[in-house]
Design a protein around this motif. Structure first.
Motif, mmCIF file in Angstrom:
data_model
loop_
_atom_site.group_PDB
_atom_site.id
_atom_site.type_symbol
_atom_site.label_atom_id
_atom_site.label_comp_id
_atom_site.label_asym_id
_atom_site.label_seq_id
_atom_site.Cartn_x
_atom_site.Cartn_y
_atom_site.Cartn_z
ATOM 1 N N LEU A 160 -1.700 9.950 6.251
ATOM 2 C CA LEU A 160 -1.883 8.719 4.954
ATOM 3 C C LEU A 160 -0.558 7.561 4.942
ATOM 4 C CD1 LEU A 160 -3.468 10.706 1.285
ATOM 5 C CD2 LEU A 160 -4.634 9.222 3.521
ATOM 6 N N THR A 161 0.201 8.427 5.007
ATOM 7 C CA THR A 161 1.050 6.983 5.118
ATOM 8 C C THR A 161 1.169 5.826 6.325
ATOM 9 O OG1 THR A 161 2.953 8.064 3.858
ATOM 10 C CG2 THR A 161 4.017 6.807 4.894
ATOM 11 N N MET A 162 0.836 6.304 7.609
ATOM 12 C CA MET A 162 0.280 5.760 8.696
ATOM 13 C C MET A 162 -1.224 5.713 8.682
ATOM 14 S SD MET A 162 2.532 7.867 11.734
ATOM 15 C CE MET A 162 1.413 9.287 11.069
ATOM 16 N N ALA A 163 -1.941 6.146 8.014
ATOM 17 C CA ALA A 163 -3.071 5.557 8.276
ATOM 18 C C ALA A 163 -3.890 4.806 6.898
ATOM 19 C CB ALA A 163 -4.649 7.181 7.977
ATOM 20 N N MET A 164 -2.979 5.305 6.258
ATOM 21 C CA MET A 164 -3.220 2.978 5.038
ATOM 22 C C MET A 164 -3.423 1.801 5.433
ATOM 23 S SD MET A 164 -5.109 4.842 2.610
ATOM 24 C CE MET A 164 -4.874 5.692 1.557
ATOM 25 N N PRO A 165 -2.048 2.287 6.360
ATOM 26 C CA PRO A 165 -1.937 0.644 6.669
ATOM 27 C C PRO A 165 -2.481 0.411 7.935
ATOM 28 C CG PRO A 165 0.360 1.430 6.701
ATOM 29 C CD PRO A 165 -0.691 2.855 6.114
ATOM 30 N N ILE A 189 0.875 -0.954 -0.097
ATOM 31 C CA ILE A 189 0.042 0.077 0.025
ATOM 32 C C ILE A 189 0.859 1.543 0.073
ATOM 33 C CG2 ILE A 189 0.081 0.119 2.627
ATOM 34 C CD1 ILE A 189 -2.726 1.214 -0.177
ATOM 35 N N LEU A 190 2.264 1.280 0.383
ATOM 36 C CA LEU A 190 3.168 2.771 0.658
ATOM 37 C C LEU A 190 3.392 2.087 -0.720
ATOM 38 C CD1 LEU A 190 4.481 2.210 4.763
ATOM 39 C CD2 LEU A 190 2.038 3.461 3.774
ATOM 40 N N ASP A 191 3.682 1.440 -1.445
ATOM 41 C CA ASP A 191 4.977 1.569 -2.556
ATOM 42 C C ASP A 191 3.225 2.342 -3.584
ATOM 43 O OD1 ASP A 191 6.827 0.891 -2.200
ATOM 44 O OD2 ASP A 191 5.917 -1.706 -2.326
ATOM 45 N N LEU A 192 2.100 2.052 -3.849
ATOM 46 C CA LEU A 192 0.637 2.558 -4.592
ATOM 47 C C LEU A 192 1.167 3.928 -4.023
ATOM 48 C CD1 LEU A 192 -1.678 0.035 -4.477
ATOM 49 C CD2 LEU A 192 -0.293 0.388 -6.315
ATOM 50 N N LEU A 193 1.576 4.744 -2.655
ATOM 51 C CA LEU A 193 1.213 6.029 -1.780
ATOM 52 C C LEU A 193 2.330 6.936 -2.380
ATOM 53 C CD1 LEU A 193 0.337 6.711 1.613
ATOM 54 C CD2 LEU A 193 -1.240 6.721 -0.749
ATOM 55 N N ASN A 194 3.322 6.146 -3.392
ATOM 56 C CA ASN A 194 4.386 7.109 -3.622
ATOM 57 C C ASN A 194 4.945 6.742 -5.301
ATOM 58 O OD1 ASN A 194 5.710 7.276 -1.157
ATOM 59 N ND2 ASN A 194 6.906 5.399 -0.973
ATOM 60 N N SER A 195 3.566 6.149 -5.764
ATOM 61 C CA SER A 195 3.133 6.085 -7.283
ATOM 62 C C SER A 195 3.030 7.551 -7.684
ATOM 63 C CB SER A 195 2.292 4.654 -7.394
ATOM 64 O OG SER A 195 0.992 5.130 -7.170
ATOM 65 N N ASP A 196 2.587 7.852 -8.874
ATOM 66 C CA ASP A 196 1.935 8.919 -9.597
ATOM 67 C C ASP A 196 0.327 9.262 -9.082
ATOM 68 O OD1 ASP A 196 4.268 10.036 -11.092
ATOM 69 O OD2 ASP A 196 3.703 9.129 -12.233
ATOM 70 N N LEU A 197 -0.275 7.923 -8.792
ATOM 71 C CA LEU A 197 -1.662 7.737 -8.364
ATOM 72 C C LEU A 197 -1.513 8.644 -6.558
ATOM 73 C CD1 LEU A 197 -4.295 7.103 -8.285
ATOM 74 C CD2 LEU A 197 -3.899 4.313 -7.611
ATOM 75 N N GLY A 198 -0.425 7.704 -5.949
ATOM 76 C CA GLY A 198 -0.704 8.398 -4.779
ATOM 77 C C GLY A 198 -0.236 9.889 -4.498
ATOM 78 N N VAL A 215 -6.554 15.415 11.439
ATOM 79 C CA VAL A 215 -6.643 13.828 10.876
ATOM 80 C C VAL A 215 -7.538 13.230 10.698
ATOM 81 C CG1 VAL A 215 -5.915 12.359 11.895
ATOM 82 C CG2 VAL A 215 -4.619 13.725 12.266
ATOM 83 N N SER A 216 -9.114 13.421 10.969
ATOM 84 C CA SER A 216 -10.560 12.621 11.138
ATOM 85 C C SER A 216 -11.064 13.243 9.585
ATOM 86 C CB SER A 216 -11.811 13.350 11.609
ATOM 87 O OG SER A 216 -11.071 12.373 13.363
ATOM 88 N N GLN A 217 -10.865 14.785 9.187
ATOM 89 C CA GLN A 217 -11.069 14.650 7.690
ATOM 90 C C GLN A 217 -10.239 14.264 7.016
ATOM 91 O OE1 GLN A 217 -14.363 16.280 7.799
ATOM 92 N NE2 GLN A 217 -13.159 17.449 6.508
ATOM 93 N N ILE A 218 -9.094 14.251 6.474
ATOM 94 C CA ILE A 218 -8.332 13.231 5.757
ATOM 95 C C ILE A 218 -8.920 12.198 6.069
ATOM 96 C CG2 ILE A 218 -6.415 12.134 6.151
ATOM 97 C CD1 ILE A 218 -5.146 14.809 7.265
#
Length: 212
Positions: A35-40, A4-13, A121-124
């Motif tokens: 997002l880097t912490m929340a997604m996992p 998931i963090l690789d996806l966040l580091n992509s152009d899409l991310g 954070v809640s909004q994000i």
């Protein structure tokens, strides 16, 4: 499998981070941290829910219908005029389903780690949750996931590349926070880099997990 963090580091991310930052009025580096912490954390919670047959079926149904990945096809439209209230409502429902009563604990812990107030954070998280579901839906489609064991494998694969054992235990600690104080102490210790100063933790917790 891509984590998931690789996806966040992509152009899409990067497009997602930029769009969420614009929507919530936060700078991109802090939004990226959240997002880097929340997604996992969200994925770990989904993995727990999917461990039961009913939970897995429910998630699979959502990915096959509403959250099939199509939200990712027009991110510029999603963020262009401000995120639609329907998307935010959907995000709130996803968070409620995935995190249950632990939403505030998660927001508080991420807030301290990222240096953003818990409301922001809640909004994000509300903006990010439907996008995360879309990312899962897209991955499920690519990998032809159509049963409960496939869902668990998908979530496990996306998590495996993105966190060390220490981070996994941090995720578990956040998700185990039940308000009785003991696990919150542990999370506070992690937030503070593991330093629990003698006698001062009670006051510190008030500042960390109380109001702003």
């Amino acid at each position: 499998m891509t984590g998931i963090l690789d996806l966040l580091n992509s152009d899409l991310g990067k497009s997602i981070i930029s769009g969420v930052a614009g929507q919530t009025g936060q700078d991109e580096s802090k939004t990226s941290s959240v997002l880097t912490m929340a997604m996992p954390v969200l994925m770990q919670a989904m993995k727990r829910n999917a461990a039961s047959p009913q939970g897995a079926e429910s998630l699979l149904g959502a990915l096959n219908s509403k959250h099939d990945g199509s939200i990712l096809d027009n991110l510029s439209g999603l963020f262009g005029g401000g995120v639609d209230s329907n998307v935010l409502d959907d995000g709130g429902k996803i968070l409620g389903h995935v995190l249950g009563g632990k939403q505030q604990h998660v927001a508080n812990a991420l807030s301290q780690k990222a240096g953003i107030d818990a409301d922001s954070v809640s909004q994000i998280l509300k903006v990010a949750a439907p996008i995360l579901m879309g990312m899962l839906g897209s991955q499920a489609k690519q990998q032809n996931v159509n049963n409960a064991s496939g869902i668990e494998g998908l979530l496990g694969g996306l998590l495996s590349g993105s966190s060390s054992k220490n981070e996994q235990s941090f995720l578990e600690s956040i998700l185990d926070a039940d308000g009785d104080g003991s696990v919150i102490d542990d999370v506070a210790g992690m937030v503070l880099g593991g330093s629990k100063k003698k006698g001062g933790l009670g006051g510190l917790l008030g500042g960390l997990f109380g109001g702003k």
